[in-house]
Design an enzyme around this catalytic site. Structure first.
Site, short mmCIF file in Angstrom:
data_model
loop_
_atom_site.label_atom_id
_atom_site.label_comp_id
_atom_site.label_asym_id
_atom_site.label_seq_id
_atom_site.Cartn_x
_atom_site.Cartn_y
_atom_site.Cartn_z
N PRO A 10 10.07 8.07 10.12
CA PRO A 10 11.52 8.20 10.20
C PRO A 10 12.19 8.59 8.88
O PRO A 10 11.83 8.09 7.82
CB PRO A 10 11.98 6.80 10.65
CG PRO A 10 10.85 5.90 10.35
CD PRO A 10 9.60 6.72 10.48
N ASN A 11 13.13 9.47 9.03
CA ASN A 11 14.01 9.94 7.95
C ASN A 11 13.33 10.88 6.95
O ASN A 11 13.99 11.41 6.06
CB ASN A 11 14.65 8.74 7.20
CG ASN A 11 15.50 7.91 8.13
OD1 ASN A 11 16.39 8.45 8.80
ND2 ASN A 11 15.24 6.63 8.23
N ARG A 18 18.01 13.81 1.22
CA ARG A 18 18.11 12.35 1.36
C ARG A 18 17.92 11.66 -0.01
O ARG A 18 16.86 11.79 -0.63
CB ARG A 18 16.98 11.90 2.30
CG ARG A 18 16.84 10.41 2.42
CD ARG A 18 15.54 10.04 3.12
NE ARG A 18 15.52 8.63 3.33
CZ ARG A 18 14.42 7.93 3.63
NH1 ARG A 18 13.26 8.55 3.77
NH2 ARG A 18 14.48 6.64 3.80
N TYR A 23 14.03 10.11 -3.84
CA TYR A 23 12.95 10.84 -3.16
C TYR A 23 12.73 12.26 -3.67
O TYR A 23 11.81 12.93 -3.22
CB TYR A 23 13.23 10.87 -1.64
CG TYR A 23 13.26 9.48 -1.03
CD1 TYR A 23 12.13 8.67 -1.03
CD2 TYR A 23 14.44 8.96 -0.48
CE1 TYR A 23 12.16 7.39 -0.50
CE2 TYR A 23 14.47 7.68 0.07
CZ TYR A 23 13.32 6.90 0.06
OH TYR A 23 13.35 5.64 0.58
N ASN A 74 2.88 8.75 5.87
CA ASN A 74 4.06 8.10 5.31
C ASN A 74 4.86 7.60 6.49
O ASN A 74 5.54 8.38 7.16
CB ASN A 74 4.89 9.06 4.45
CG ASN A 74 6.03 8.32 3.74
OD1 ASN A 74 6.36 7.19 4.09
ND2 ASN A 74 6.63 8.97 2.76
N ALA A 77 10.15 3.52 6.78
CA ALA A 77 10.51 2.09 6.87
C ALA A 77 9.59 1.33 7.81
O ALA A 77 9.46 0.10 7.69
CB ALA A 77 11.96 1.97 7.32
N ASP A 87 -1.78 -1.80 14.33
CA ASP A 87 -2.80 -1.96 15.37
C ASP A 87 -3.41 -0.61 15.75
O ASP A 87 -4.60 -0.53 16.08
CB ASP A 87 -2.20 -2.64 16.61
CG ASP A 87 -1.97 -4.13 16.40
OD1 ASP A 87 -2.41 -4.67 15.37
OD2 ASP A 87 -1.34 -4.76 17.28
N GLU A 98 -2.21 5.63 3.11
CA GLU A 98 -0.76 5.37 3.17
C GLU A 98 -0.11 5.99 1.94
O GLU A 98 -0.59 5.77 0.82
CB GLU A 98 -0.54 3.85 3.19
CG GLU A 98 0.92 3.45 3.12
CD GLU A 98 1.11 1.92 3.05
OE1 GLU A 98 0.32 1.17 3.67
OE2 GLU A 98 2.06 1.50 2.37
N HIS A 100 3.66 6.99 -0.21
CA HIS A 100 5.11 6.87 -0.39
C HIS A 100 5.52 7.72 -1.57
O HIS A 100 4.82 7.76 -2.60
CB HIS A 100 5.51 5.41 -0.68
CG HIS A 100 5.08 4.49 0.41
ND1 HIS A 100 5.74 4.41 1.62
CD2 HIS A 100 4.03 3.65 0.51
CE1 HIS A 100 5.12 3.56 2.40
NE2 HIS A 100 4.07 3.08 1.76
N ARG A 107 11.12 -1.43 -6.00
CA ARG A 107 12.40 -1.32 -5.28
C ARG A 107 12.81 -2.68 -4.69
O ARG A 107 12.36 -3.71 -5.14
CB ARG A 107 12.29 -0.22 -4.23
CG ARG A 107 11.99 1.16 -4.86
CD ARG A 107 11.96 2.25 -3.83
NE ARG A 107 13.26 2.42 -3.18
CZ ARG A 107 13.43 3.11 -2.06
NH1 ARG A 107 12.41 3.71 -1.47
NH2 ARG A 107 14.63 3.22 -1.52
N ARG A 111 10.81 -3.99 0.54
CA ARG A 111 9.88 -2.84 0.55
C ARG A 111 8.54 -3.19 -0.11
O ARG A 111 7.63 -2.38 -0.14
CB ARG A 111 10.48 -1.64 -0.17
CG ARG A 111 11.70 -1.07 0.52
CD ARG A 111 12.18 0.21 -0.17
NE ARG A 111 13.58 0.42 0.08
CZ ARG A 111 14.09 1.03 1.15
NH1 ARG A 111 13.29 1.53 2.06
NH2 ARG A 111 15.38 1.18 1.30
C1 DQA Z 1 9.18 5.62 1.71
C2 DQA Z 1 9.54 4.20 1.25
C3 DQA Z 1 10.10 3.38 2.40
O1 DQA Z 1 10.46 2.08 1.95
C4 DQA Z 1 11.33 4.04 2.98
O2 DQA Z 1 11.82 3.31 4.09
C5 DQA Z 1 11.10 5.47 3.33
C6 DQA Z 1 10.34 6.31 2.40
C7 DQA Z 1 8.73 6.51 0.53
O3 DQA Z 1 8.12 7.56 0.80
O4 DQA Z 1 9.00 6.21 -0.63
O5 DQA Z 1 11.59 5.97 4.33
O6 DQA Z 1 8.08 5.53 2.61
#
Ligand code: DQA
Length: 149
Positions: A10-11, A18, A23, A74, A77, A87, A98, A100, A107, A111
């Site tokens: 998401p996002n 953003r 970011y 990624n 959130a 799972d 994973e 980020h 942060r 998080r």
């Molecule tokens: C994120 C870090 C997460 O806490 C956040 O909700 C994101 C982006 C990152 O790439 O730094 O959406 O995954």
């Protein structure tokens, strides 16, 4: 042929505009293009997908597990909350890195915890859009290397 599935949650479709101070200004299309060119050079099949919906991420991780593709994930959130995604990783046997863009440990405290990290092969955080390139290197040097041995 080795395969990588790049899955963004998401996002992350908003990257570029953003919160650029957190970011950066590289768009998701820009990240995907960079990974595509590295994968093309190395003859790795790359599939790129993004969704704002948790269930899509679950389905795509299951698919990666079935396809024996390594995953750069990624989960945005959902990293901090989603037992369903955790799972899916554990249950599908997919090799997941994973990633980020931001250093989640520097942060807000909410998080600092990743519910996904314990079932991932590794975690890369804090290097902006380069976190994705580092994940690709990690896959090439460990997961693909390992699967060849
Ligand atoms: C994120 C870090 C997460 O806490 C956040 O909700 C994101 C982006 C990152 O790439 O730094 O959406 O995954």
């Amino acid at each position: 042929m080795n395969a990588i599935h790049l899955i963004n949650g998401p996002n992350l479709n908003l990257l570029g505009s953003r919160e650029p101070s957190v970011y950066g200004t590289v768009t998701l299309a820009g990240i995907e293009e960079r990974l595509r060119s590295t994968c093309d050079e190395r003859k790795i099949a790359l599939q790129c997908r993004q969704s704002n919906h948790e269930g899509d991420l679950v389905t795509w991780i299951q698919e990666a597990g079935e396809a024996k593709a390594a995953v750069i994930l990624n989960a945005g959130a959902y990293t901090h909350t989603s037992i369903a995604i955790r799972d899916a990783i554990a249950g599908s046997g997919a090799n997941v890195i994973e990633v980020h863009l931001s250093n989640i440990h520097a942060r807000e405290t909410f998080r600092h915890t990743s519910v996904l990290a314990p079932v991932c092969a590794g975690v890369i955080a804090g290097f902006g859009s380069h976190s994705y390139d580092l994940a690709l290197e990690a896959i090439c040097n460990t997961i693909f290397e390992t699967s060849r041995n």
